[in-house]
Design a protein around this motif. Sequence first.
Motif, PDB file in Angstrom:
ATOM      1  N   ASP A  12      14.746  -6.382  -7.041  1.00 50.92           N
ATOM      2  CA  ASP A  12      15.198  -5.121  -7.442  1.00 50.92           C
ATOM      3  C   ASP A  12      14.990  -3.777  -6.436  1.00 50.92           C
ATOM      4  O   ASP A  12      16.083  -3.046  -6.354  1.00 50.92           O
ATOM      5  CB  ASP A  12      14.052  -4.684  -8.553  1.00 50.92           C
ATOM      6  CG  ASP A  12      13.980  -5.442  -9.901  1.00 50.92           C
ATOM      7  OD1 ASP A  12      14.944  -6.063  -9.911  1.00 50.92           O
ATOM      8  OD2 ASP A  12      13.207  -5.036 -10.816  1.00 50.92           O
ATOM      9  N   LYS A  13      14.327  -4.020  -5.338  1.00 45.15           N
ATOM     10  CA  LYS A  13      14.263  -2.974  -4.153  1.00 45.15           C
ATOM     11  C   LYS A  13      15.619  -3.361  -3.247  1.00 45.15           C
ATOM     12  O   LYS A  13      15.571  -2.482  -2.295  1.00 45.15           O
ATOM     13  CB  LYS A  13      12.908  -3.089  -3.624  1.00 45.15           C
ATOM     14  CG  LYS A  13      11.648  -2.648  -4.353  1.00 45.15           C
ATOM     15  CD  LYS A  13      11.887  -0.946  -4.553  1.00 45.15           C
ATOM     16  CE  LYS A  13      10.574  -0.507  -5.510  1.00 45.15           C
ATOM     17  NZ  LYS A  13       9.427  -0.705  -4.622  1.00 45.15           N
TER      18      LYS A  13
ATOM     19  N   LYS B 122      10.568   8.726  -4.213  1.00 41.15           N
ATOM     20  CA  LYS B 122      11.539   7.763  -3.932  1.00 41.15           C
ATOM     21  C   LYS B 122      11.324   7.149  -2.454  1.00 41.15           C
ATOM     22  O   LYS B 122      11.541   7.845  -1.548  1.00 41.15           O
ATOM     23  CB  LYS B 122      13.039   8.128  -4.248  1.00 41.15           C
ATOM     24  CG  LYS B 122      14.100   7.114  -3.837  1.00 41.15           C
ATOM     25  CD  LYS B 122      15.502   7.550  -4.096  1.00 41.15           C
ATOM     26  CE  LYS B 122      16.527   6.722  -3.595  1.00 41.15           C
ATOM     27  NZ  LYS B 122      16.650   5.316  -4.218  1.00 41.15           N
ATOM     28  N   MET B 123      11.184   6.077  -2.362  1.00 45.27           N
ATOM     29  CA  MET B 123      11.104   5.252  -1.056  1.00 45.27           C
ATOM     30  C   MET B 123      12.551   4.384  -0.897  1.00 45.27           C
ATOM     31  O   MET B 123      12.979   3.605  -1.390  1.00 45.27           O
ATOM     32  CB  MET B 123      10.018   4.411  -1.120  1.00 45.27           C
ATOM     33  CG  MET B 123       9.595   3.498   0.476  1.00 45.27           C
ATOM     34  SD  MET B 123       8.383   2.918   0.724  1.00 45.27           S
ATOM     35  CE  MET B 123       8.375   1.339  -0.475  1.00 45.27           C
TER      36      MET B 123
ATOM     37  N   PHE C 155      10.892  -9.389  -0.228  1.00 49.31           N
ATOM     38  CA  PHE C 155      10.853  -9.025  -1.568  1.00 49.31           C
ATOM     39  C   PHE C 155      10.277 -10.009  -2.685  1.00 49.31           C
ATOM     40  O   PHE C 155       9.773  -9.473  -3.497  1.00 49.31           O
ATOM     41  CB  PHE C 155      12.050  -8.112  -1.847  1.00 49.31           C
ATOM     42  CG  PHE C 155      12.296  -6.873  -1.520  1.00 49.31           C
ATOM     43  CD1 PHE C 155      11.306  -5.998  -1.504  1.00 49.31           C
ATOM     44  CD2 PHE C 155      13.491  -6.507  -0.892  1.00 49.31           C
ATOM     45  CE1 PHE C 155      11.585  -4.610  -0.815  1.00 49.31           C
ATOM     46  CE2 PHE C 155      13.734  -5.359  -0.059  1.00 49.31           C
ATOM     47  CZ  PHE C 155      12.802  -4.371  -0.063  1.00 49.31           C
ATOM     48  N   THR C 156      10.729 -11.287  -2.410  1.00 47.52           N
ATOM     49  CA  THR C 156      10.115 -12.110  -3.392  1.00 47.52           C
ATOM     50  C   THR C 156       8.842 -12.403  -3.128  1.00 47.52           C
ATOM     51  O   THR C 156       8.245 -12.538  -4.118  1.00 47.52           O
ATOM     52  CB  THR C 156      10.998 -13.622  -2.922  1.00 47.52           C
ATOM     53  OG1 THR C 156      12.412 -13.469  -2.889  1.00 47.52           O
ATOM     54  CG2 THR C 156      10.419 -14.579  -3.767  1.00 47.52           C
TER      55      THR C 156
ATOM     56  N   ASN D 134       0.765  -1.270  -0.197  1.00 47.14           N
ATOM     57  CA  ASN D 134      -0.047   0.028   0.084  1.00 47.14           C
ATOM     58  C   ASN D 134       0.892   1.231  -0.095  1.00 47.14           C
ATOM     59  O   ASN D 134       0.554   2.109  -0.549  1.00 47.14           O
ATOM     60  CB  ASN D 134      -0.812  -0.054   1.174  1.00 47.14           C
ATOM     61  CG  ASN D 134      -1.960  -1.154   1.068  1.00 47.14           C
ATOM     62  OD1 ASN D 134      -2.453  -1.331  -0.077  1.00 47.14           O
ATOM     63  ND2 ASN D 134      -2.497  -1.333   2.202  1.00 47.14           N
ATOM     64  N   ALA D 135       1.927   1.022   0.885  1.00 48.03           N
ATOM     65  CA  ALA D 135       3.043   2.491   0.771  1.00 48.03           C
ATOM     66  C   ALA D 135       3.395   2.628  -0.480  1.00 48.03           C
ATOM     67  O   ALA D 135       3.490   3.594  -1.115  1.00 48.03           O
ATOM     68  CB  ALA D 135       4.071   2.196   1.739  1.00 48.03           C
ATOM     69  N   THR D 136       3.885   1.471  -1.169  1.00 45.95           N
ATOM     70  CA  THR D 136       4.453   1.595  -2.623  1.00 45.95           C
ATOM     71  C   THR D 136       3.658   2.265  -3.759  1.00 45.95           C
ATOM     72  O   THR D 136       3.897   3.074  -4.415  1.00 45.95           O
ATOM     73  CB  THR D 136       5.084   0.235  -3.180  1.00 45.95           C
ATOM     74  OG1 THR D 136       6.017  -0.282  -2.120  1.00 45.95           O
ATOM     75  CG2 THR D 136       5.570   0.241  -4.560  1.00 45.95           C
TER      76      THR D 136
END
Length: 277
Positions: A213-214, A178-179, A205-206, A167-169
Amino acid sequence: MKKIIVPIDFSEHSEYALRTAVKLAANGNAEILALHMLEMSDLMLTASDGLQYEKASFFIKLSEQKFEKFLDKPYLKNVKITPIIKHFKVFSEVNDVAKKHDADIVVMGSQGASGIKDFFIGSNTERVVRYSDIPVLVVKSNVDDVNFENVVYACDFSEESIKAYINATKMFNYLNAKMTLVYVNLPNDSFKSTAEIEKQVVNFFTKADGSLDKMKDVYYVADYTVEDGILNFAKKQGADLIAMPTHGKKGLEHFFEGSIGEDVANHATLPVITFKI
């Protein structure tokens, strides 16, 4: 972002929130729901006694007049704003209004660290943060620019915080911000080796993004408290905004065990936004 709720209590800090909401609304022509909660007892609202009824009617009328005057400001002239008055007893019921109107975010003012004991813990702002199912942006002063370019997102990279991260993304992509993510390592039972942290971040992240990527945007810092780690890192990064997940009515768990989240929002000079886990 189509609808923004701003709780109004006629204070200087609620005006900071209103001004911030106006700037946010301009990005997408969003509607502002200016919400005033008239905290009256059930006894007064339902009283059949003539005197009690007259008192209730007087306070309601007075509140409506005060609210109308508060919203009569030049910077609101070309803003789509809907005033709402609810006869609530507690600020936690803001979430009911958010659900009814399908709002996207709550923008709320807070007094901030000023030497007043427990001004945030147990306060109206804290109740809204704990009960809100939508993001809550807490501001303590006039925010000159809501085009947040550099956001620090504090994370423990647990699987249950994935929803809040997603949700933040979405929101920061909308704001074109940019986070940068930060994990605070503590010198106690919560200490983890670099390998342990990285394993947890990879798993996070997976499952959250389907890619790594992050990983390049993740920082590990060591400090004596999570609060200090977040605030010190945000300052070092020159952040415009601090973001973090919350566990709602259960309080803040894991990485944010106890009152860490409230303490960050309490002591940070920057705006702080929370996302429900």
